[in-house]
Design a protein around this motif. Structure first.
Motif, PDB file in Angstrom:
ATOM      1  N   GLN A 154      12.003  11.123 -11.246  1.00  0.00           N
ATOM      2  CA  GLN A 154      12.692  12.316 -10.748  1.00  0.00           C
ATOM      3  C   GLN A 154      13.886  11.977  -9.873  1.00  0.00           C
ATOM      4  OE1 GLN A 154       9.718  14.749  -8.834  1.00  0.00           O
ATOM      5  NE2 GLN A 154       9.074  15.689 -10.768  1.00  0.00           N
ATOM      6  N   ARG A 155      13.813  10.855  -9.184  1.00  0.00           N
ATOM      7  CA  ARG A 155      14.863  10.513  -8.222  1.00  0.00           C
ATOM      8  C   ARG A 155      15.836   9.454  -8.724  1.00  0.00           C
ATOM      9  NH1 ARG A 155      10.264  11.957  -5.825  1.00  0.00           N
ATOM     10  NH2 ARG A 155      10.316  13.147  -3.886  1.00  0.00           N
ATOM     11  N   GLY A 156      15.453   8.740  -9.782  1.00  0.00           N
ATOM     12  CA  GLY A 156      16.313   7.677 -10.281  1.00  0.00           C
ATOM     13  C   GLY A 156      16.324   6.453  -9.377  1.00  0.00           C
ATOM     14  N   TYR A 157      15.298   6.312  -8.537  1.00  0.00           N
ATOM     15  CA  TYR A 157      15.228   5.182  -7.619  1.00  0.00           C
ATOM     16  C   TYR A 157      14.711   3.932  -8.309  1.00  0.00           C
ATOM     17  CZ  TYR A 157      15.446   8.480  -3.640  1.00  0.00           C
ATOM     18  OH  TYR A 157      15.805   9.435  -2.742  1.00  0.00           O
ATOM     19  N   GLU A 158      15.056   2.787  -7.750  1.00  0.00           N
ATOM     20  CA  GLU A 158      14.365   1.534  -8.019  1.00  0.00           C
ATOM     21  C   GLU A 158      13.819   1.051  -6.681  1.00  0.00           C
ATOM     22  OE1 GLU A 158      16.821  -1.349  -9.961  1.00  0.00           O
ATOM     23  OE2 GLU A 158      17.232  -0.066 -11.685  1.00  0.00           O
ATOM     24  N   LEU A 159      12.543   0.709  -6.654  1.00  0.00           N
ATOM     25  CA  LEU A 159      11.909   0.210  -5.437  1.00  0.00           C
ATOM     26  C   LEU A 159      11.708  -1.294  -5.551  1.00  0.00           C
ATOM     27  CD1 LEU A 159       9.106   2.904  -4.920  1.00  0.00           C
ATOM     28  CD2 LEU A 159      11.276   2.728  -3.703  1.00  0.00           C
ATOM     29  N   ILE A 160      11.943  -2.001  -4.446  1.00  0.00           N
ATOM     30  CA  ILE A 160      11.724  -3.447  -4.426  1.00  0.00           C
ATOM     31  C   ILE A 160      10.622  -3.754  -3.423  1.00  0.00           C
ATOM     32  CG2 ILE A 160      12.725  -5.719  -4.054  1.00  0.00           C
ATOM     33  CD1 ILE A 160      15.455  -4.565  -4.619  1.00  0.00           C
ATOM     34  N   ASP A 161       9.521  -4.320  -3.910  1.00  0.00           N
ATOM     35  CA  ASP A 161       8.457  -4.797  -3.024  1.00  0.00           C
ATOM     36  C   ASP A 161       8.767  -6.246  -2.682  1.00  0.00           C
ATOM     37  OD1 ASP A 161       6.124  -4.826  -1.554  1.00  0.00           O
ATOM     38  OD2 ASP A 161       4.836  -5.279  -3.269  1.00  0.00           O
ATOM     39  N   THR A 175       0.832  -1.203   0.000  1.00  0.00           N
ATOM     40  CA  THR A 175       0.000   0.000   0.000  1.00  0.00           C
ATOM     41  C   THR A 175       0.867   1.253   0.000  1.00  0.00           C
ATOM     42  OG1 THR A 175      -1.758  -1.176   1.168  1.00  0.00           O
ATOM     43  CG2 THR A 175      -1.804   1.231   1.256  1.00  0.00           C
ATOM     44  N   LEU A 176       1.942   1.239   0.770  1.00  0.00           N
ATOM     45  CA  LEU A 176       2.855   2.386   0.806  1.00  0.00           C
ATOM     46  C   LEU A 176       3.486   2.617  -0.567  1.00  0.00           C
ATOM     47  CD1 LEU A 176       4.523   4.605   2.185  1.00  0.00           C
ATOM     48  CD2 LEU A 176       6.167   2.841   2.838  1.00  0.00           C
ATOM     49  N   LEU A 177       3.934   1.555  -1.216  1.00  0.00           N
ATOM     50  CA  LEU A 177       4.564   1.719  -2.528  1.00  0.00           C
ATOM     51  C   LEU A 177       3.565   2.264  -3.546  1.00  0.00           C
ATOM     52  CD1 LEU A 177       6.936  -1.367  -2.852  1.00  0.00           C
ATOM     53  CD2 LEU A 177       7.412   0.927  -2.023  1.00  0.00           C
ATOM     54  N   ASN A 178       2.333   1.792  -3.507  1.00  0.00           N
ATOM     55  CA  ASN A 178       1.317   2.341  -4.407  1.00  0.00           C
ATOM     56  C   ASN A 178       1.124   3.835  -4.168  1.00  0.00           C
ATOM     57  OD1 ASN A 178       0.621   0.034  -5.895  1.00  0.00           O
ATOM     58  ND2 ASN A 178      -0.869  -0.647  -4.381  1.00  0.00           N
ATOM     59  N   ALA A 179       1.191   4.243  -2.900  1.00  0.00           N
ATOM     60  CA  ALA A 179       1.050   5.672  -2.578  1.00  0.00           C
ATOM     61  C   ALA A 179       2.216   6.476  -3.137  1.00  0.00           C
ATOM     62  CB  ALA A 179       0.954   5.854  -1.064  1.00  0.00           C
ATOM     63  N   ARG A 204      -4.466 -11.241   3.661  1.00  0.00           N
ATOM     64  CA  ARG A 204      -3.771 -12.520   3.819  1.00  0.00           C
ATOM     65  C   ARG A 204      -2.343 -12.392   3.287  1.00  0.00           C
ATOM     66  NH1 ARG A 204      -8.005 -15.608   0.110  1.00  0.00           N
ATOM     67  NH2 ARG A 204      -7.485 -13.749  -1.113  1.00  0.00           N
ATOM     68  N   PRO A 205      -1.453 -13.354   3.641  1.00  0.00           N
ATOM     69  CA  PRO A 205      -0.131 -13.363   3.001  1.00  0.00           C
ATOM     70  C   PRO A 205      -0.300 -13.347   1.490  1.00  0.00           C
ATOM     71  CG  PRO A 205      -0.184 -14.935   4.802  1.00  0.00           C
ATOM     72  CD  PRO A 205      -1.598 -14.423   4.629  1.00  0.00           C
ATOM     73  N   ASN A 206       0.324 -12.396   0.821  1.00  0.00           N
ATOM     74  CA  ASN A 206      -0.035 -12.116  -0.563  1.00  0.00           C
ATOM     75  C   ASN A 206       1.177 -11.949  -1.474  1.00  0.00           C
ATOM     76  OD1 ASN A 206      -1.656 -11.153  -2.818  1.00  0.00           O
ATOM     77  ND2 ASN A 206      -0.946  -9.114  -2.246  1.00  0.00           N
ATOM     78  N   THR A 207       1.958 -10.879  -1.268  1.00  0.00           N
ATOM     79  CA  THR A 207       3.105 -10.614  -2.134  1.00  0.00           C
ATOM     80  C   THR A 207       4.062 -11.805  -2.076  1.00  0.00           C
ATOM     81  OG1 THR A 207       2.913  -8.238  -1.746  1.00  0.00           O
ATOM     82  CG2 THR A 207       5.007  -9.043  -2.657  1.00  0.00           C
ATOM     83  N   ALA A 208       4.334 -12.414  -3.233  1.00  0.00           N
ATOM     84  CA  ALA A 208       5.085 -13.673  -3.257  1.00  0.00           C
ATOM     85  C   ALA A 208       6.450 -13.538  -3.913  1.00  0.00           C
ATOM     86  CB  ALA A 208       4.268 -14.742  -3.985  1.00  0.00           C
ATOM     87  N   THR A 209       6.653 -12.501  -4.694  1.00  0.00           N
ATOM     88  CA  THR A 209       7.901 -12.378  -5.444  1.00  0.00           C
ATOM     89  C   THR A 209       8.541 -11.021  -5.175  1.00  0.00           C
ATOM     90  OG1 THR A 209       6.714 -11.479  -7.368  1.00  0.00           O
ATOM     91  CG2 THR A 209       7.063 -13.865  -7.308  1.00  0.00           C
ATOM     92  N   CYS A 210       9.827 -10.934  -5.426  1.00  0.00           N
ATOM     93  CA  CYS A 210      10.494  -9.634  -5.394  1.00  0.00           C
ATOM     94  C   CYS A 210      10.092  -8.876  -6.653  1.00  0.00           C
ATOM     95  CB  CYS A 210      12.008  -9.815  -5.354  1.00  0.00           C
ATOM     96  SG  CYS A 210      12.650  -9.788  -3.703  1.00  0.00           S
TER      97      CYS A 210
END
Length: 210
Positions: A108-115, A8-12, A24-30
């Motif tokens: 703008q920041r050149g970031y890569e985010l990993i969920d 939810t934070l990453l979507n924001a 429920r336990p959901n996110t399964a992959t990097c």
């Protein structure tokens, strides 16, 4: 931990609902999120599956992404089969999912985010995926929530993280639950003070940003 609000934070931050969240336990992959003008998905399978990598140009990123990242993004019968071990979690099949998307925060920041998958999930492979992702990280957004503050399991995980990473930002989620308290502002401050005390004394992180 799972269901702390990472997705939810990453979507924001992305200002668009790209990643699927669930109670429920959901996110399964990097899921590695990068800036790109055209939405695109690349799925890398473990060599043991014998499957070739997939490249997907998509017109509906969220809908196409869910089947490669979310164990709960299927019907209840299939999810139950995964819980019972009759069907493999995506974490046992997919090594990583790279996503390119036009998000201002990334561009703008050149970031890569990993969920990453959450800890404490009934799927053991979720935790393995998260631990294996640690060496890739330059910094960590670590989430704990207002009504389930940082605990022993998370402290052990933080110890593992500190072997590889020295930049941390701690996020207290679900603070809207404080509205049920007699003094919401005071309750939030107490939660932050407790978290800071634990991080300082138990993890030896001086002045942790929360």
């Amino acid at each position: 931990e799972f269901t702390r609000g990472k997705t939810t934070l990453l979507n924001a931050l992305l200002e668009q609902k790209i990643l699927t969240s669930d109670r429920r336990p959901n996110t399964a992959t990097c899921t590695i999120l990068k800036y790109g003008k055209i939405p695109h998905i690349r799925v890398r399978y473990f060599d043991s599956t014998g499957l070739e990598a997939l490249d997907i140009n998509t017109q509906n990123l969220a809908a196409d992404l869910v089947s490669y990242t979310s164990d709960a993004g299927i019907d209840d019968e299939q999810y139950e089969a995964r819980l019972q071990g009759d069907e493999k979690s995506l974490a046992d099949q997919i090594e990583g999912v790279h996503v390119w998307l036009p998000a201002k925060f990334l561009g703008q920041r050149g970031y890569e985010l990993i969920d990453t998958p959450g800890l404490g999930s009934i799927f053991d492979s979720h935790q393995v995926i998260t631990y294996n992702a640690i060496p890739q990280m330059d910094a960590v957004l670590f989430l704990t929530q207002f009504n389930a503050l940082i605990g022993e399991g998370e402290l052990v995980f933080l110890g593992s993280l500190r072997e590889y990473v020295n930049r941390f930002l701690f996020v207290l989620t679900k603070v809207d639950l404080a509205q049920k308290e007699e003094n919401p502002h005071e309750a939030i401050n107490k939660a932050i003070d407790f978290t800071r005390s634990v991080l300082t004394n138990q993890v030896q992180l001086p002045n942790p940003p929360i």
